[in-house]
Scaffold this active site. Structure first.
Site, PDB file in Angstrom:
ATOM      1  N   HIS A 104       0.853  -1.197   0.000  1.00 32.32           N
ATOM      2  CA  HIS A 104       0.000   0.000   0.000  1.00 32.32           C
ATOM      3  C   HIS A 104       0.886   1.244   0.000  1.00 32.32           C
ATOM      4  CE1 HIS A 104      -2.898   3.027   1.123  1.00 32.32           C
ATOM      5  NE2 HIS A 104      -3.842   2.178   0.753  1.00 32.32           N
ATOM      6  N   GLU A 162      -3.997   1.707  -7.216  1.00 33.40           N
ATOM      7  CA  GLU A 162      -4.387   2.883  -6.434  1.00 33.40           C
ATOM      8  C   GLU A 162      -3.438   4.045  -6.756  1.00 33.40           C
ATOM      9  OE1 GLU A 162      -6.610   1.652  -2.590  1.00 33.40           O
ATOM     10  OE2 GLU A 162      -4.483   1.525  -2.168  1.00 33.40           O
ATOM     11  N   GLY A 217     -11.173   2.936   1.114  1.00 38.56           N
ATOM     12  CA  GLY A 217     -10.737   3.458   2.407  1.00 38.56           C
ATOM     13  C   GLY A 217     -11.871   4.198   3.090  1.00 38.56           C
TER      14      GLY A 217
HETATM   15  P1  13P Z   1      -9.823   6.200  -0.040  1.00 38.82           P
HETATM   16  O1  13P Z   1     -10.945   5.327  -0.511  1.00 38.82           O
HETATM   17  O2  13P Z   1     -10.088   6.845   1.283  1.00 38.82           O
HETATM   18  O3  13P Z   1      -9.385   7.165  -1.094  1.00 38.82           O
HETATM   19  O4  13P Z   1      -8.576   5.223   0.242  1.00 38.82           O
HETATM   20  C1  13P Z   1      -8.200   4.324  -0.731  1.00 38.82           C
HETATM   21  C2  13P Z   1      -7.217   3.393  -0.146  1.00 38.82           C
HETATM   22  O5  13P Z   1      -6.112   3.777   0.195  1.00 38.82           O
HETATM   23  C3  13P Z   1      -7.640   2.003   0.034  1.00 38.82           C
HETATM   24  O6  13P Z   1      -6.542   1.171   0.263  1.00 38.82           O
END
Ligand code: 13P
Length: 247
Positions: free
Chosen positions: A90, A160, A225
């Site tokens: 991550h 991501e 997230g």
């Molecule tokens: P958000 O959905 O808060 O943008 O975070 C994404 C995330 O880092 C999931 O691992």
């Protein structure tokens, strides 16, 4: 698959309410394709509340080994906890805790050894995005993180873009679709047994934009997230996913 990444959020009381809300929203529809990654400290609480439903409960990260590594959670502890999947790579681990591709590759190897489903997170910075280097960056991350590892069918990649996490900004869904196709090609070419992984999108997914992502052919789900911290909103996103992907 739709995975909630709770990051360092949650407490015993609010987790209880969250689980009960999810159960009341989903009990007549089933719990297939749902994953939750709570904190280590809340893992057993969530597992005990939800495991009988078949929801997958996972870790947000893992260390490369056990022993004299104060503060760490070892791969064998993850296996012992009946952890179903584990995020690795991550961007918050890469940035805050200095995980590099070599370390992530070692984590990958340990997950494979312990039969835990790896969810390998990759993504480019805003500078790389602006400079048109997204694909190059992702290819390097994939190749260096899976190097020397035998890939299994259950590999999941989560794309991501760093600049989309927690910002409310997202790439265009059709561009994400193209990138996911690229990711599948890169993984397939890197494996002898032609593995084509599920590729999830993560970064500011919410109930208003989820459908735009899930109609895209190569977007196989989401890693969520902020929007996963509210059980009702998370359930809304699961409903949208099922309507568009599980026909
Ligand atoms: P958000 O959905 O808060 O943008 O975070 C994404 C995330 O880092 C999931 O691992």
């Amino acid at each position: 698959m739709i995975i909630a990444n709770w990051k360092a959020n949650g407490d015993i009381e609010s987790n209880k309410i969250w689980c009960n809300q999810l159960i009341s929203r989903m009990s007549d529809k089933g719990f297939k394709s749902i994953g939750i990654a709570p904190s280590y400290i809340h893992f057993n609480q969530i597992k005990n509340m939800l495991k009988n439903n078949g929801i997958e409960i996972g870790f947000q990260d893992i260390d490369i080994e056990g022993g004299a590594r104060t503060g760490s959670i070892s791969p064998s502890m993850a296996a012992d906890s009946e952890c179903s999947f584990c995020l690795i790579g991550h961007s918050e681990r890469r940035e805050i805790f200095n995980d590099d591709n070599d370390t992530i590759s070692k984590k990958y190897k340990m997950l494979a050894k312990h039969h835990i489903k790896p969810v390998l997170c990759i993504g480019e910075s805003f500078e790389d995005f602006q400079a048109g280097k997204t694909e190059k960056k992702l290819q390097t991350q994939i190749e260096e993180c899976i190097q020397g590892n035998i890939l299994s069918e259950n590999l999941i990649i989560a794309y991501e873009p760093v600049w989309a996490i927690g910002t409310g900004n997202t790439p265009k869904p059709k561009d994400v679709n193209t990138i996911h196709e690229f990711i599948k090609d890169v993984v397939q070419s890197a494996t002898e047994n032609n593995i084509v992984p599920q590729v999830l999108y993560g970064g500011s997914v919410n109930k208003n934009n989820a459908a735009d992502f899930f109609v895209q052919q190569n977007i196989d789900g989401a890693l969520i997230g902020g929007a996963s911290l509210n059980a009702d909103i998370f359930s809304d996103i699961i409903d949208i996913y099922r309507r568009l992907r599980e026909r």
